[in-house]
Design a protein around this motif. Structure first.
Motif, PDB file in Angstrom:
ATOM      1  N   SER A 281       0.831  -1.202   0.000  1.00  0.00           N
ATOM      2  CA  SER A 281       0.000   0.000   0.000  1.00  0.00           C
ATOM      3  C   SER A 281       0.867   1.255   0.000  1.00  0.00           C
ATOM      4  CB  SER A 281      -0.915   0.018   1.226  1.00  0.00           C
ATOM      5  OG  SER A 281      -1.531   1.284   1.347  1.00  0.00           O
ATOM      6  N   CYS A 282       0.742   2.045  -1.063  1.00  0.00           N
ATOM      7  CA  CYS A 282       1.514   3.285  -1.159  1.00  0.00           C
ATOM      8  C   CYS A 282       1.087   4.295  -0.095  1.00  0.00           C
ATOM      9  CB  CYS A 282       1.351   3.896  -2.547  1.00  0.00           C
ATOM     10  SG  CYS A 282       2.022   2.871  -3.870  1.00  0.00           S
ATOM     11  N   ARG A 283      -0.189   4.285   0.243  1.00  0.00           N
ATOM     12  CA  ARG A 283      -0.667   5.200   1.288  1.00  0.00           C
ATOM     13  C   ARG A 283      -0.066   4.855   2.633  1.00  0.00           C
ATOM     14  NH1 ARG A 283      -6.839   4.241   0.685  1.00  0.00           N
ATOM     15  NH2 ARG A 283      -6.005   2.263  -0.067  1.00  0.00           N
TER      16      ARG A 283
ATOM     17  N   ILE B  79      10.166   4.912   2.215  1.00  0.00           N
ATOM     18  CA  ILE B  79      10.017   5.635   0.948  1.00  0.00           C
ATOM     19  C   ILE B  79      10.616   4.833  -0.211  1.00  0.00           C
ATOM     20  CG2 ILE B  79      12.158   7.000   0.884  1.00  0.00           C
ATOM     21  CD1 ILE B  79       8.577   8.274   0.199  1.00  0.00           C
ATOM     22  N   LYS B  80      11.654   4.055   0.052  1.00  0.00           N
ATOM     23  CA  LYS B  80      12.234   3.213  -0.993  1.00  0.00           C
ATOM     24  C   LYS B  80      11.281   2.077  -1.355  1.00  0.00           C
ATOM     25  CE  LYS B  80      17.125   4.174  -0.101  1.00  0.00           C
ATOM     26  NZ  LYS B  80      18.394   3.656   0.465  1.00  0.00           N
ATOM     27  N   LYS B  81      10.595   1.534  -0.367  1.00  0.00           N
ATOM     28  CA  LYS B  81       9.593   0.499  -0.643  1.00  0.00           C
ATOM     29  C   LYS B  81       8.469   1.081  -1.500  1.00  0.00           C
ATOM     30  CE  LYS B  81       8.484  -2.234   2.892  1.00  0.00           C
ATOM     31  NZ  LYS B  81       8.138  -2.627   4.275  1.00  0.00           N
ATOM     32  N   LEU B  82       8.043   2.289  -1.161  1.00  0.00           N
ATOM     33  CA  LEU B  82       6.995   2.952  -1.939  1.00  0.00           C
ATOM     34  C   LEU B  82       7.430   3.132  -3.395  1.00  0.00           C
ATOM     35  CD1 LEU B  82       4.922   6.030  -0.817  1.00  0.00           C
ATOM     36  CD2 LEU B  82       5.879   5.905  -3.097  1.00  0.00           C
TER      37      LEU B  82
ATOM     38  N   HIS C 221      -2.187  -1.958 -14.267  1.00  0.00           N
ATOM     39  CA  HIS C 221      -2.532  -3.266 -13.721  1.00  0.00           C
ATOM     40  C   HIS C 221      -2.286  -3.262 -12.215  1.00  0.00           C
ATOM     41  CE1 HIS C 221      -2.999  -6.113 -17.286  1.00  0.00           C
ATOM     42  NE2 HIS C 221      -2.926  -4.899 -17.800  1.00  0.00           N
ATOM     43  N   VAL C 222      -3.300  -3.612 -11.445  1.00  0.00           N
ATOM     44  CA  VAL C 222      -3.183  -3.664  -9.990  1.00  0.00           C
ATOM     45  C   VAL C 222      -3.607  -5.042  -9.504  1.00  0.00           C
ATOM     46  CG1 VAL C 222      -3.611  -1.193  -9.732  1.00  0.00           C
ATOM     47  CG2 VAL C 222      -5.533  -2.791  -9.625  1.00  0.00           C
ATOM     48  N   ILE C 223      -3.176  -5.400  -8.296  1.00  0.00           N
ATOM     49  CA  ILE C 223      -3.506  -6.720  -7.766  1.00  0.00           C
ATOM     50  C   ILE C 223      -4.512  -6.653  -6.624  1.00  0.00           C
ATOM     51  CG2 ILE C 223      -1.262  -7.662  -8.443  1.00  0.00           C
ATOM     52  CD1 ILE C 223      -0.432  -7.496  -5.467  1.00  0.00           C
ATOM     53  N   SER C 224      -4.962  -5.454  -6.292  1.00  0.00           N
ATOM     54  CA  SER C 224      -5.940  -5.324  -5.210  1.00  0.00           C
ATOM     55  C   SER C 224      -6.778  -4.069  -5.416  1.00  0.00           C
ATOM     56  CB  SER C 224      -5.242  -5.254  -3.852  1.00  0.00           C
ATOM     57  OG  SER C 224      -4.479  -4.066  -3.742  1.00  0.00           O
ATOM     58  N   VAL C 225      -7.929  -4.057  -4.790  1.00  0.00           N
ATOM     59  CA  VAL C 225      -8.797  -2.889  -4.865  1.00  0.00           C
ATOM     60  C   VAL C 225      -8.096  -1.671  -4.267  1.00  0.00           C
ATOM     61  CG1 VAL C 225     -10.967  -1.888  -4.065  1.00  0.00           C
ATOM     62  CG2 VAL C 225     -10.898  -4.276  -4.805  1.00  0.00           C
ATOM     63  N   SER C 226      -7.398  -1.871  -3.165  1.00  0.00           N
ATOM     64  CA  SER C 226      -6.737  -0.741  -2.499  1.00  0.00           C
ATOM     65  C   SER C 226      -5.676  -0.101  -3.392  1.00  0.00           C
ATOM     66  CB  SER C 226      -6.105  -1.198  -1.183  1.00  0.00           C
ATOM     67  OG  SER C 226      -5.102  -2.168  -1.402  1.00  0.00           O
ATOM     68  N   SER C 227      -5.060  -0.911  -4.268  1.00  0.00           N
ATOM     69  CA  SER C 227      -4.028  -0.361  -5.153  1.00  0.00           C
ATOM     70  C   SER C 227      -4.601   0.639  -6.151  1.00  0.00           C
ATOM     71  CB  SER C 227      -3.322  -1.494  -5.916  1.00  0.00           C
ATOM     72  OG  SER C 227      -2.440  -2.197  -5.084  1.00  0.00           O
ATOM     73  N   GLU C 228      -5.884   0.491  -6.485  1.00  0.00           N
ATOM     74  CA  GLU C 228      -6.520   1.461  -7.378  1.00  0.00           C
ATOM     75  C   GLU C 228      -6.491   2.850  -6.737  1.00  0.00           C
ATOM     76  OE1 GLU C 228     -10.459   0.173  -8.245  1.00  0.00           O
ATOM     77  OE2 GLU C 228      -9.847  -1.844  -8.828  1.00  0.00           O
ATOM     78  N   TYR C 229      -6.836   2.891  -5.468  1.00  0.00           N
ATOM     79  CA  TYR C 229      -6.866   4.166  -4.744  1.00  0.00           C
ATOM     80  C   TYR C 229      -5.458   4.646  -4.420  1.00  0.00           C
ATOM     81  CZ  TYR C 229     -11.770   2.951  -4.397  1.00  0.00           C
ATOM     82  OH  TYR C 229     -13.059   2.604  -4.712  1.00  0.00           O
ATOM     83  N   ASP C 230      -4.537   3.678  -4.245  1.00  0.00           N
ATOM     84  CA  ASP C 230      -3.143   4.040  -3.997  1.00  0.00           C
ATOM     85  C   ASP C 230      -2.569   4.797  -5.182  1.00  0.00           C
ATOM     86  OD1 ASP C 230      -2.910   3.006  -1.472  1.00  0.00           O
ATOM     87  OD2 ASP C 230      -2.114   1.076  -2.111  1.00  0.00           O
TER      88      ASP C 230
ATOM     89  N   PHE D   9      -3.778   8.278  -5.094  1.00  0.00           N
ATOM     90  CA  PHE D   9      -3.070   8.970  -4.014  1.00  0.00           C
ATOM     91  C   PHE D   9      -1.643   9.300  -4.431  1.00  0.00           C
ATOM     92  CE2 PHE D   9      -0.033   8.579  -0.526  1.00  0.00           C
ATOM     93  CZ  PHE D   9      -0.490   9.542   0.356  1.00  0.00           C
ATOM     94  N   LEU D  10      -0.991   8.337  -5.055  1.00  0.00           N
ATOM     95  CA  LEU D  10       0.413   8.472  -5.409  1.00  0.00           C
ATOM     96  C   LEU D  10       0.663   9.672  -6.304  1.00  0.00           C
ATOM     97  CD1 LEU D  10       3.111   6.937  -5.045  1.00  0.00           C
ATOM     98  CD2 LEU D  10       2.596   5.734  -7.167  1.00  0.00           C
ATOM     99  N   TYR D  11      -0.278   9.933  -7.224  1.00  0.00           N
ATOM    100  CA  TYR D  11      -0.096  11.031  -8.165  1.00  0.00           C
ATOM    101  C   TYR D  11      -1.052  12.186  -7.898  1.00  0.00           C
ATOM    102  CZ  TYR D  11       3.021   7.810 -10.417  1.00  0.00           C
ATOM    103  OH  TYR D  11       4.065   6.954 -10.662  1.00  0.00           O
ATOM    104  N   ASP D  12      -1.547  12.233  -6.662  1.00  0.00           N
ATOM    105  CA  ASP D  12      -2.365  13.359  -6.213  1.00  0.00           C
ATOM    106  C   ASP D  12      -3.560  13.587  -7.127  1.00  0.00           C
ATOM    107  OD1 ASP D  12      -2.983  15.366  -4.427  1.00  0.00           O
ATOM    108  OD2 ASP D  12      -1.849  16.889  -5.502  1.00  0.00           O
ATOM    109  N   LEU D  13      -4.248  12.483  -7.462  1.00  0.00           N
ATOM    110  CA  LEU D  13      -5.415  12.550  -8.321  1.00  0.00           C
ATOM    111  C   LEU D  13      -6.672  12.271  -7.513  1.00  0.00           C
ATOM    112  CD1 LEU D  13      -3.972  10.448 -11.291  1.00  0.00           C
ATOM    113  CD2 LEU D  13      -4.134  12.940 -11.159  1.00  0.00           C
TER     114      LEU D  13
END
Length: 222
Positions: A149-151, A173-176, A197-206, A209-213
């Protein structure tokens, strides 16, 4: 942003607040649109501004991560990820993230995220040391079930920095970045053909979040 100059300006702003993932992302956008300063910046840092998207080949990934002779062997990748290894190749990052679907603990809906408690701490102007420690505890629990989870990782980075635990903040931050690189290697999310391509629902929101969208609507597309 609606111009290459605007994209590069965003890159500069993110650089001022120490957000390297956003710096590179927006600099690449600017360079692709022809901004010379962005192209020069990326060239000086030996970073390509071309996006060579590749969809994950799950059959091949499954085979590779099971082979102990390969650098893709999953226990090896997992150990490097947990240590915040920044020397992982893009292929290794992709095998790490997409290979997790074959892990016994994988669930596309995994979540133990206590948004209320986390938000309460992060919304405070000056959280106490105990509150930062509480945040770290909450995030460690969340990451145990949703390790990419990037968040969670970004909030963990913020918490460790405020606790002056800079080595742990650096790992977070390196893991992110490793996760972000894997996600971004599959598409730019600007069309159905270049979907991430994501492997989880949470990754869609991540990714948002990651690109401030922000999300205006959501729908399933065939």
């Amino acid at each position: 942003p609606n111009s290459p100059e605007a994209f590069y300006y965003l890159s500069i702003l993110y650089d001022k607040i120490d957000a390297p993932t956003y710096v590179i992302f927006y600099a690449k956008r600017a360079a692709q649109l022809g901004d010379k300063l962005a192209q020069q910046f990326l060239a000086e840092n030996e970073i390509s501004w071309e996006f060579d998207f590749e969809k994950p080949d799950y059959k091949q990934i499954k085979s590779n991560i099971a082979n102990k002779k390969y650098s893709f062997y999953y226990p090896k990748l997992w150990d490097r990820y947990q240590k915040g290894d920044s020397t992982m190749t893009l292929d290794e990052k992709r095998h790490l993230y997409y290979g997790y679907v074959f892990h016994k603990d994988y669930s596309p809906y995994a979540s133990s995220y206590d948004q209320k408690q986390v938000s309460e701490i992060l919304s405070k102007e000056n959280p106490t040391e105990k509150e930062w420690e509480k945040l770290v505890s909450l995030l460690n629990t969340a990451l145990s079930s949703d390790p990419f989870s990037c968040r969670y990782l970004f909030y963990q980075y913020v918490a460790y920095k405020n606790l002056n635990q800079f080595d742990k903040a650096d790992i977070a931050i390196k893991k992110l970045r490793n996760v972000a690189d894997a996600l971004s290697s599959t598409g730019d999310a600007l069309s159905k053909e270049t979907a991430i391509h994501v492997i989880s629902v949470s990754s869609e929101y991540d990714y948002l979040f990651l690109y401030d969208l922000s999300m205006n609507s959501q729908a399933l597309i065939d």
